[in-house]
Design a protein around this motif. Structure first.
Motif, PDB file in Angstrom:
ATOM      1  N   TYR A 196     108.722  -3.050  82.701  1.00  0.00           N
ATOM      2  CA  TYR A 196     108.643  -1.790  82.373  1.00  0.00           C
ATOM      3  C   TYR A 196     108.177  -1.677  80.815  1.00  0.00           C
ATOM      4  CZ  TYR A 196     110.465   2.761  81.341  1.00  0.00           C
ATOM      5  OH  TYR A 196     110.395   4.028  81.012  1.00  0.00           O
ATOM      6  N   LYS A 197     107.184  -1.020  80.749  1.00  0.00           N
ATOM      7  CA  LYS A 197     106.457  -0.993  79.266  1.00  0.00           C
ATOM      8  C   LYS A 197     106.503   0.559  78.565  1.00  0.00           C
ATOM      9  CE  LYS A 197     103.512  -5.046  80.259  1.00  0.00           C
ATOM     10  NZ  LYS A 197     102.569  -5.488  79.944  1.00  0.00           N
ATOM     11  N   GLN A 198     106.616   1.438  79.465  1.00  0.00           N
ATOM     12  CA  GLN A 198     106.362   2.769  78.983  1.00  0.00           C
ATOM     13  C   GLN A 198     107.191   3.952  79.641  1.00  0.00           C
ATOM     14  OE1 GLN A 198     102.187   3.932  78.734  1.00  0.00           O
ATOM     15  NE2 GLN A 198     102.587   5.698  77.481  1.00  0.00           N
ATOM     16  N   ALA A 199     107.488   4.985  78.968  1.00  0.00           N
ATOM     17  CA  ALA A 199     108.160   6.177  79.841  1.00  0.00           C
ATOM     18  C   ALA A 199     107.706   7.209  79.200  1.00  0.00           C
ATOM     19  CB  ALA A 199     109.863   6.002  79.484  1.00  0.00           C
ATOM     20  N   VAL A 200     107.670   8.557  79.991  1.00  0.00           N
ATOM     21  CA  VAL A 200     107.160   9.746  79.651  1.00  0.00           C
ATOM     22  C   VAL A 200     108.531  10.521  79.984  1.00  0.00           C
ATOM     23  CG1 VAL A 200     105.915  11.848  79.985  1.00  0.00           C
ATOM     24  CG2 VAL A 200     104.833   9.669  80.151  1.00  0.00           C
ATOM     25  N   VAL A 201     109.059  11.431  78.957  1.00  0.00           N
ATOM     26  CA  VAL A 201     109.862  12.354  78.842  1.00  0.00           C
ATOM     27  C   VAL A 201     109.299  13.547  78.662  1.00  0.00           C
ATOM     28  CG1 VAL A 201     112.259  13.443  77.837  1.00  0.00           C
ATOM     29  CG2 VAL A 201     111.531  10.610  77.866  1.00  0.00           C
ATOM     30  N   GLN A 202     109.905  14.638  79.918  1.00  0.00           N
ATOM     31  CA  GLN A 202     109.457  15.902  79.825  1.00  0.00           C
ATOM     32  C   GLN A 202     110.505  16.886  79.713  1.00  0.00           C
ATOM     33  OE1 GLN A 202     106.351  16.925  79.949  1.00  0.00           O
ATOM     34  NE2 GLN A 202     105.175  15.200  80.513  1.00  0.00           N
ATOM     35  N   ASN A 203     110.092  17.998  79.006  1.00  0.00           N
ATOM     36  CA  ASN A 203     111.174  19.083  78.940  1.00  0.00           C
ATOM     37  C   ASN A 203     110.494  20.141  79.490  1.00  0.00           C
ATOM     38  OD1 ASN A 203     112.780  21.101  78.352  1.00  0.00           O
ATOM     39  ND2 ASN A 203     112.939  20.547  76.088  1.00  0.00           N
ATOM     40  N   TRP A 204     110.889  20.273  80.923  1.00  0.00           N
ATOM     41  CA  TRP A 204     110.220  21.243  81.711  1.00  0.00           C
ATOM     42  C   TRP A 204     110.451  22.637  81.348  1.00  0.00           C
ATOM     43  CZ3 TRP A 204     106.574  19.078  84.292  1.00  0.00           C
ATOM     44  CH2 TRP A 204     106.414  17.787  84.329  1.00  0.00           C
ATOM     45  N   THR A 205     111.404  22.959  80.587  1.00  0.00           N
ATOM     46  CA  THR A 205     111.638  24.189  80.053  1.00  0.00           C
ATOM     47  C   THR A 205     110.823  24.683  79.099  1.00  0.00           C
ATOM     48  OG1 THR A 205     113.273  23.561  78.275  1.00  0.00           O
ATOM     49  CG2 THR A 205     114.215  24.354  80.399  1.00  0.00           C
ATOM     50  N   GLN A 206     110.104  23.603  78.522  1.00  0.00           N
ATOM     51  CA  GLN A 206     109.304  24.056  77.242  1.00  0.00           C
ATOM     52  C   GLN A 206     107.601  23.990  77.858  1.00  0.00           C
ATOM     53  OE1 GLN A 206     110.205  24.911  74.140  1.00  0.00           O
ATOM     54  NE2 GLN A 206     112.149  24.648  75.211  1.00  0.00           N
ATOM     55  N   HIS A 207     107.406  23.535  79.177  1.00  0.00           N
ATOM     56  CA  HIS A 207     105.940  23.672  79.687  1.00  0.00           C
ATOM     57  C   HIS A 207     105.725  24.855  80.071  1.00  0.00           C
ATOM     58  CE1 HIS A 207     102.733  22.779  82.495  1.00  0.00           C
ATOM     59  NE2 HIS A 207     102.813  21.349  81.829  1.00  0.00           N
ATOM     60  N   PRO A 208     104.336  25.599  79.474  1.00  0.00           N
ATOM     61  CA  PRO A 208     104.095  26.656  79.618  1.00  0.00           C
ATOM     62  C   PRO A 208     103.857  27.353  81.095  1.00  0.00           C
ATOM     63  CG  PRO A 208     102.261  25.436  78.911  1.00  0.00           C
ATOM     64  CD  PRO A 208     103.625  24.760  78.820  1.00  0.00           C
TER      65      PRO A 208
END
Length: 74
Positions: free
Chosen positions: A1-13
Motif C-alpha cells: 500500500y503506497k497511496q490513498a485518496v480521501v474524498q469529501n463528497w459533500t464538497q464535490h460540486p
C-alpha cells in the motif's frame, strides 16, 4: 500500500453528498423506493443500496447481484 485518496463528497460540486443516508432531508426516500426499476429497463445498484453493508465494497457487490437478479426476473 503506497497511496490513498480521501474524498469529501459533500464538497464535490457535482455530487454534494449522498441523499440515501440523509434521513432529515425532505427528499429522503426509503431504499425500496430508490432501487425500484424504471420501466423494467434501468436498475440501480451501489454501496448505498445495500441494506446490510451500506457504504462498503461488499455492499456494492451485493446490491449489484440483487439488481442483476431483478433485471433477470429472479
Amino acid at each position: 500500500y503506497k497511496q490513498a485518496v480521501v474524498q469529501n463528497w459533500t464538497q464535490h460540486p457535482f455530487i454534494q453528498g449522498v441523499y440515501t443516508t440523509d434521513t432529515d432531508s425532505p427528499y429522503y426516500k426509503t431504499l425500496s423506493e430508490i432501487v425500484r426499476p424504471i420501466d423494467s429497463k434501468v436498475f440501480f445498484a451501489g454501496s448505498a443500496y445495500d441494506t446490510k453493508r451500506q457504504g462498503t465494497v461488499p455492499g456494492a457487490f451485493r446490491s449489484g447481484v440483487a439488481a442483476a437478479e431483478r433485471a433477470l426476473g429472479k
